[in-house]
Design a protein around this motif. Structure first.
Motif, mmCIF file in Angstrom:
data_model
loop_
_atom_site.group_PDB
_atom_site.id
_atom_site.type_symbol
_atom_site.label_atom_id
_atom_site.label_comp_id
_atom_site.label_asym_id
_atom_site.label_seq_id
_atom_site.Cartn_x
_atom_site.Cartn_y
_atom_site.Cartn_z
ATOM 1 N N TYR A 53 0.823 -1.202 0.000
ATOM 2 C CA TYR A 53 0.000 0.000 0.000
ATOM 3 C C TYR A 53 0.858 1.253 0.000
ATOM 4 O O TYR A 53 0.437 2.320 -0.436
ATOM 5 N N TYR A 54 2.057 1.146 0.526
ATOM 6 C CA TYR A 54 2.893 2.329 0.720
ATOM 7 C C TYR A 54 4.008 2.448 -0.318
ATOM 8 O O TYR A 54 4.982 3.160 -0.115
ATOM 9 N N GLY A 55 3.849 1.737 -1.438
ATOM 10 C CA GLY A 55 4.771 1.908 -2.540
ATOM 11 C C GLY A 55 5.918 0.918 -2.593
ATOM 12 O O GLY A 55 6.710 0.940 -3.535
ATOM 13 N N GLY A 191 -2.702 1.734 -3.105
ATOM 14 C CA GLY A 191 -1.341 2.237 -3.131
ATOM 15 C C GLY A 191 -1.288 3.748 -3.115
ATOM 16 O O GLY A 191 -2.310 4.437 -3.108
ATOM 17 N N THR A 192 -0.093 4.267 -3.140
ATOM 18 C CA THR A 192 0.108 5.713 -3.107
ATOM 19 C C THR A 192 -0.067 6.323 -4.491
ATOM 20 O O THR A 192 0.030 5.634 -5.520
ATOM 21 N N LEU A 193 -0.289 7.625 -4.524
ATOM 22 C CA LEU A 193 -0.427 8.338 -5.787
ATOM 23 C C LEU A 193 0.853 8.223 -6.610
ATOM 24 O O LEU A 193 0.808 7.971 -7.822
ATOM 25 N N ARG A 196 1.104 4.603 -8.137
ATOM 26 C CA ARG A 196 0.046 3.998 -8.941
ATOM 27 C C ARG A 196 -0.646 4.937 -9.927
ATOM 28 O O ARG A 196 -1.474 4.480 -10.717
ATOM 29 N N GLN A 197 -0.315 6.218 -9.938
ATOM 30 C CA GLN A 197 -1.074 7.114 -10.805
ATOM 31 C C GLN A 197 -0.908 6.783 -12.284
ATOM 32 O O GLN A 197 -1.865 6.890 -13.063
ATOM 33 N N VAL A 223 -5.070 4.574 1.987
ATOM 34 C CA VAL A 223 -3.801 5.244 1.701
ATOM 35 C C VAL A 223 -4.049 6.451 0.805
ATOM 36 O O VAL A 223 -4.769 6.359 -0.193
ATOM 37 N N ALA A 224 -3.450 7.590 1.162
ATOM 38 C CA ALA A 224 -3.425 8.791 0.310
ATOM 39 C C ALA A 224 -4.820 9.214 -0.152
ATOM 40 O O ALA A 224 -5.006 9.598 -1.306
ATOM 41 N N ASP A 227 -5.008 12.725 -1.693
ATOM 42 C CA ASP A 227 -4.298 12.766 -2.977
ATOM 43 C C ASP A 227 -5.161 12.170 -4.089
ATOM 44 O O ASP A 227 -5.274 12.744 -5.178
ATOM 45 N N TRP A 228 -5.746 11.025 -3.810
ATOM 46 C CA TRP A 228 -6.570 10.371 -4.831
ATOM 47 C C TRP A 228 -7.840 11.176 -5.105
ATOM 48 O O TRP A 228 -8.294 11.251 -6.254
#
Length: 375
Positions: A53-55, A191-193, A196-197, A223-224, A227-228
């Motif tokens: 989840y944290y990259g 996951g983080t932006l 995974r963006q 997570v984030a 941001d998402w």
């Protein structure tokens, strides 16, 4: 303590599977040691997936991650099959009062069966989702919307395991349906932006004449979240948070309402407010509600809602186990339900959470829903 147990308990079962399968075989010791190490590594998949989840998933190539997921699935089924095998042998020992048998061929057969079933389960989980077509009759549906088609995606769960290539194919398959509207009912990403963006960007090419409407799921909160929340509108989605949009055709209206996910309560964020989402919809206008989770569907059915579209359950993922998922979700797990005057359609999940990459007997899906005027 929880973090320790999530590592230790799977190790215990890994040793059990090793002892039950090959400890007393005539395999060379090097093969036994290698097999034991593989089981120990595979046992950590669920624990390590939390770090993804944290990259940290970016440290593992896609091919290695697929192999890791497969080894975890093999081990899981091996444990289940060994438990069944040993239970039968133990019953035989108790009933016949003779020495507890150990049958090398039976143990190896158990391993082969686990490999075969796990391979099928992983293939079904990771394959491209087929299209499921469903016709739903709506009372008082305006003639202009008779035959209106909605493509529903849900639980895409974009991750290093289910990434950009898969999303590109989902977009191609969804656009090819030529639906009037596309809706996404939550759990788009894990996951983080930063990580995974780029995997999400293909979803920006989804197209329907009346646009793409999306809501959050419970996984958006892990997570984030903020941001998402800022990122998703950049994909061209209309993001609904306890609000609605009105689609007008030939002077007739259809309302699409969307609510936030109940998981918001844990994080002190905007909780679902159905009345707020429905506020301002004129009486008599057919309303479709987008709600990621299904537990509160009977409560939603007390409002003037014609149809609710949901996901979250992944259809239960494993036939047989889906009855457990159904029990945990107030009796709803997949397909179409009638709740009073409201109908509920539960998408089986376009993908799934990478922490449990298993489907057996229950396929993923892209839903294509055709609205028809009820006679």
């Amino acid at each position: 303590m929880q973090q320790i147990l999530i590592h230790i308990i799977p190790i215990y079962f890994a040793f059990y599977a090793f002892l039950s399968t090959c400890y007393r075989t005539r395999w060379h010791w090097s093969i036994k040691v290698t097999f034991c190490i593989i089981l120990l590594i595979a046992s950590q998949y669920a624990a390590l997936s939390r770090a993804f989840y944290y990259g940290y998933d970016g440290l593992i190539s896609h091919g290695v991650l697929v192999a890791f997921a497969w080894s975890f699935t093999v081990e899981l089924f091996l444990i289940l099959f060994c438990l069944a095998k040993d239970a039968v042998l133990a019953a035989r020992f108790i009933l016949k009062k003779n020495a507890f048998p150990y049958r090398a061929k039976l143990s190896i057969g158990t391993l082969v069966a686990a490999i075969c079933v796990a391979t099928l389960a992983n293939y079904t989980a990771l394959k491209q989702p087929p299209v499921t077509e469903q016709t739903i009759e709506i009372k008082n549906l305006p003639e202009a919307f008779d035959g209106y088609r909605i493509a529903q995606l849900s639980d895409i769960h974009t991750s290093a395991l289910l990434g950009r290539d898969r999303n590109e194919k989902i977009v191609e398959r969804t656009n090819a349906l030529n639906a009037d509207l596309i809706v996404i009912t939550g759990d788009l990403v894990d996951g983080t932006l930063a990580a995974r963006q780029d995997d999400l960007r293909p979803l920006g090419r989804l197209y329907a004449p009346d646009g793409v409407i999306a809501i959050e799921g419970n996984h958006e909160h892990y997570v984030a979240h903020d941001d998402w929340r800022r990122f998703f509108p950049s994909l061209g989605f209309r993001w609904l948070e306890n609000e609605h949009v009105i689609i007008v055709k030939e002077g007739c209206a259809l309302a699409i309402a969307g609510i936030t996910d109940p998981m918001a309560k844990r994080y002190a964020r905007q909780q679902p407010e159905l009345d707020k989402a429905l506020q301002g919809i004129a009486s008599g206008v057919p309303t479709i509600l987008l709600s990621h989770q299904v537990k509160n569907s009977p409560i939603h059915a007390q409002k003037p809602i014609a149809l609710q579209l949901s996901g979250h359950t992944h259809g239960g993922q494993i036939f047989g186990a889906h009855w457990l998922a159904q029990g945990l979700n107030n009796g709803f797990v997949k397909g179409l339900y009638q709740i009073g005057d409201m109908q509920l359609y539960v998408n089986r999940g376009t993908s799934l959470w990478f922490g449990f990459p298993i489907r057996l007997g229950i396929d993923p899906e892209i839903s294509l829903i055709t609205l028809k005027k009820a006679p």
